[in-house]
Design a protein around this motif. Structure first.
Motif, PDB file in Angstrom:
ATOM      1  N   ARG A  24      27.367 -10.799  59.565  1.00 35.10           N
ATOM      2  CA  ARG A  24      26.348  -9.707  59.975  1.00 35.10           C
ATOM      3  C   ARG A  24      26.796  -9.098  61.846  1.00 35.10           C
ATOM      4  NH1 ARG A  24      22.122 -13.110  58.577  1.00 35.10           N
ATOM      5  NH2 ARG A  24      21.666 -12.539  56.403  1.00 35.10           N
ATOM      6  N   ALA A  25      27.295  -9.809  62.192  1.00 36.39           N
ATOM      7  CA  ALA A  25      28.280  -8.776  63.440  1.00 36.39           C
ATOM      8  C   ALA A  25      29.574  -7.884  62.618  1.00 36.39           C
ATOM      9  CB  ALA A  25      29.160  -9.975  64.310  1.00 36.39           C
ATOM     10  N   ASP A  28      27.834  -4.597  61.315  1.00 33.40           N
ATOM     11  CA  ASP A  28      26.899  -3.737  62.280  1.00 33.40           C
ATOM     12  C   ASP A  28      28.110  -2.792  63.262  1.00 33.40           C
ATOM     13  OD1 ASP A  28      24.472  -4.983  62.101  1.00 33.40           O
ATOM     14  OD2 ASP A  28      24.796  -6.508  64.051  1.00 33.40           O
ATOM     15  N   LYS A  29      29.425  -3.561  63.343  1.00 32.55           N
ATOM     16  CA  LYS A  29      30.431  -2.961  64.599  1.00 32.55           C
ATOM     17  C   LYS A  29      31.457  -1.964  63.250  1.00 32.55           C
ATOM     18  CE  LYS A  29      34.525  -5.198  65.038  1.00 32.55           C
ATOM     19  NZ  LYS A  29      34.243  -7.081  64.172  1.00 32.55           N
ATOM     20  N   LYS A  32      29.282   3.059  59.773  1.00 31.30           N
ATOM     21  CA  LYS A  32      28.702   3.636  57.874  1.00 31.30           C
ATOM     22  C   LYS A  32      29.126   5.066  57.685  1.00 31.30           C
ATOM     23  CE  LYS A  32      25.609   0.375  59.341  1.00 31.30           C
ATOM     24  NZ  LYS A  32      26.486  -1.014  60.138  1.00 31.30           N
ATOM     25  N   ARG A 175      14.020  -6.573  60.974  1.00 32.24           N
ATOM     26  CA  ARG A 175      15.438  -6.829  60.368  1.00 32.24           C
ATOM     27  C   ARG A 175      15.609  -8.389  59.849  1.00 32.24           C
ATOM     28  NH1 ARG A 175      20.932  -5.797  62.376  1.00 32.24           N
ATOM     29  NH2 ARG A 175      22.085  -7.635  62.315  1.00 32.24           N
TER      30      ARG A 175
END
Ligand SMILES: Nc1nc2c(ncn2[C@@H]2O[C@H](COP(=O)(O)OP(=O)(O)O)[C@@H](O)[C@H]2O)c(=O)[nH]1
Ligand SMILES: [Mg+2]
Length: 383
Positions: A24-25, A28-29, A32, A175
């Motif tokens: 997930r991290a 996130d980084k 997109k 979320r």
């Protein structure tokens, strides 16, 4: 870039949860954009697979006496799960709109206290569940959070309570539910994947695909253990939609939002709070404490649950046009049978329908016939 490895090299990961958190991290980084679509898709596929593994491990530990089951007995015509941070006003609301009048009315289910109340409105009995502790439990990813999430998964609708002064909270909870496989106010994507004997991954689409190439889709699908499959797409499909289809444990559920404490918020603050919520979701304003907007809230809940009325006509008797059955608007004849008597499905012979769902008056139908609001129904059972 798109062929970046899924393995997170150089990191020793102990638990499934830690692996999921790491991925997930990574998501996130990752920026997109079109170039990273497939990479993110693969990471999401990896999470879905880890979750399936986690569920299996959990089921195993349960089977071997690991933990006690948790269940909220469903009652009434529909169940609404209240979701919100502490102190947003959930308990206050439930005490005002249901028959659960104090914390004392709550009772403990194994490890957690769930406070159910029944709201009666327009002839429907709607069970409202106050679920304290979601954030803490869910964030820990263990027992309690899992159990609460299961209650939410089995509810008919989620009612988020939002505090206008803490509006970032919504995204945290949303979320959390998304990660648990809940797809709120979304429709099941028109993606169909059928395993075949040979032929590789054969993608057939009725519209142009702009998010992923066939090759990228194939990679995601193969990562779930398929070598050959026919994939039918009827929309411009995202990687997440393909993963959702393959993960199989997604729940598509209705959700609405009530912004509470409007008695102490300015118009500007309320507008600001609204702007941080999804644009196309049903939202209304209330004050649980000052009892502002609560009748409207009852209508709001009722309308969004999507009920319909079905009038029963016992064989050889007049139809009961006074007191319809209140059922969900996707109910079949079988749902009605189950509601009426536990033997009805077993003894069912046929049913007759007059009204909006019937092709002609008193059409003969089976258990899987979909009913519509205002139908008259006769059920014929074996003696
Ligand atoms: N001003 C105001 N206070 C409220 C309102 N609803 C709840 N509260 C207060 O907010 C605090 C938390 O409420 P509670 O129902 O316990 O929140 P919960 O933790 O979500 O169950 C209590 O002091 C309530 O009196 C409201 O509409 N307006
Ligand atoms: Mg409370």
């Amino acid at each position: 870039m798109c062929s970046a490895p899924l393995r997170l090299e150089g990191v020793v990961v102990a638990t499934i949860k830690e692996q999921i958190d790491l991925i997930r991290a990574e998501i996130d980084k990752t920026q997109k954009n079109k170039a990273t679509n497939a990479h993110i898709g693969k990471l999401k596929a990896k999470i879905a697979q880890l979750k399936i593994k986690e569920e299996k491990a959990h089921a195993h530990s349960k089977a071997s006496g690991g933990g006690k089951g948790f269940e909220v007995k469903k009652s009434g015509d529909a169940t609404v799960a209240l979701v919100g941070f502490p102190s947003v006003g959930k308990s206050t609301l439930i005490s005002k709109v249901t028959d659960a009048h104090s914390e004392a009315a709550g009772y403990a289910f194994t490890t957690l206290t769930c406070i159910p109340g029944v709201m009666e409105h327009r002839g429907a009995k709607i069970q409202i569940l106050d679920l304290p502790g979601l954030i803490k439990g869910a964030a820990e990813g263990k027992g309690r959070g899992r159990e609460i999430l299961n209650v939410i998964r089995s509810a008919d609708m989620v009612l988020y309570i939002v505090d206008p002064f803490q509006d970032a909270h919504f995204n945290v909870l949303h979320r959390e539910l998304h990660n648990a496989g809940l797809r709120l106010n979304e429709t099941r994507p028109p993606v169909f994947i059928k395993r075949t004997e040979r032929g590789g991954i054969d993608v057939r689409t009725t519209v142009e695909q702009t998010h992923l190439t066939n090759e990228e889709m194939g990679e995601i699908i193969r990562s779930f253990g398929f070598t050959s499959a026919i994939v039918t797409l009827r929309n411009d499909t995202t990687a997440e939609q393909i993963v959702d289809c393959l993960a199989q444990n997604r729940i598509y559920e209705k959700a609405v939002i009530a912004i509470n404490k409007i008695d102490i918020a300015t118009e500007e603050e309320l507008m600001h709070a609204r702007s941080n919520l999804p644009e196309d979701w049903p939202v209304m304003r209330i004050s649980a404490f000052k009892e502002i907007g609560l009748d409207e809230l009852k209508d709001f809940i009722y309308d969004n649950l999507g009920f319909m009325r079905v009038f029963l006509k016992p064989q050889g008797q007049e139809a009961d046009l006074e007191e319809p059955l209140i059922v969900k608007d996707d109910s079949t004849v079988e749902h009605i049978c189950n509601k009426l008597h536990r033997d009805f499905v077993r003894k069912f012979r046929y049913a007759r329908v007059k009204g909006p769902s019937a092709k002609f008056d008193w059409q003969r139908v089976g258990l899987d016939h979909l009913l519509k609001d205002g139908d008259l129904l006769t059920i014929v059972v074996k003696r």
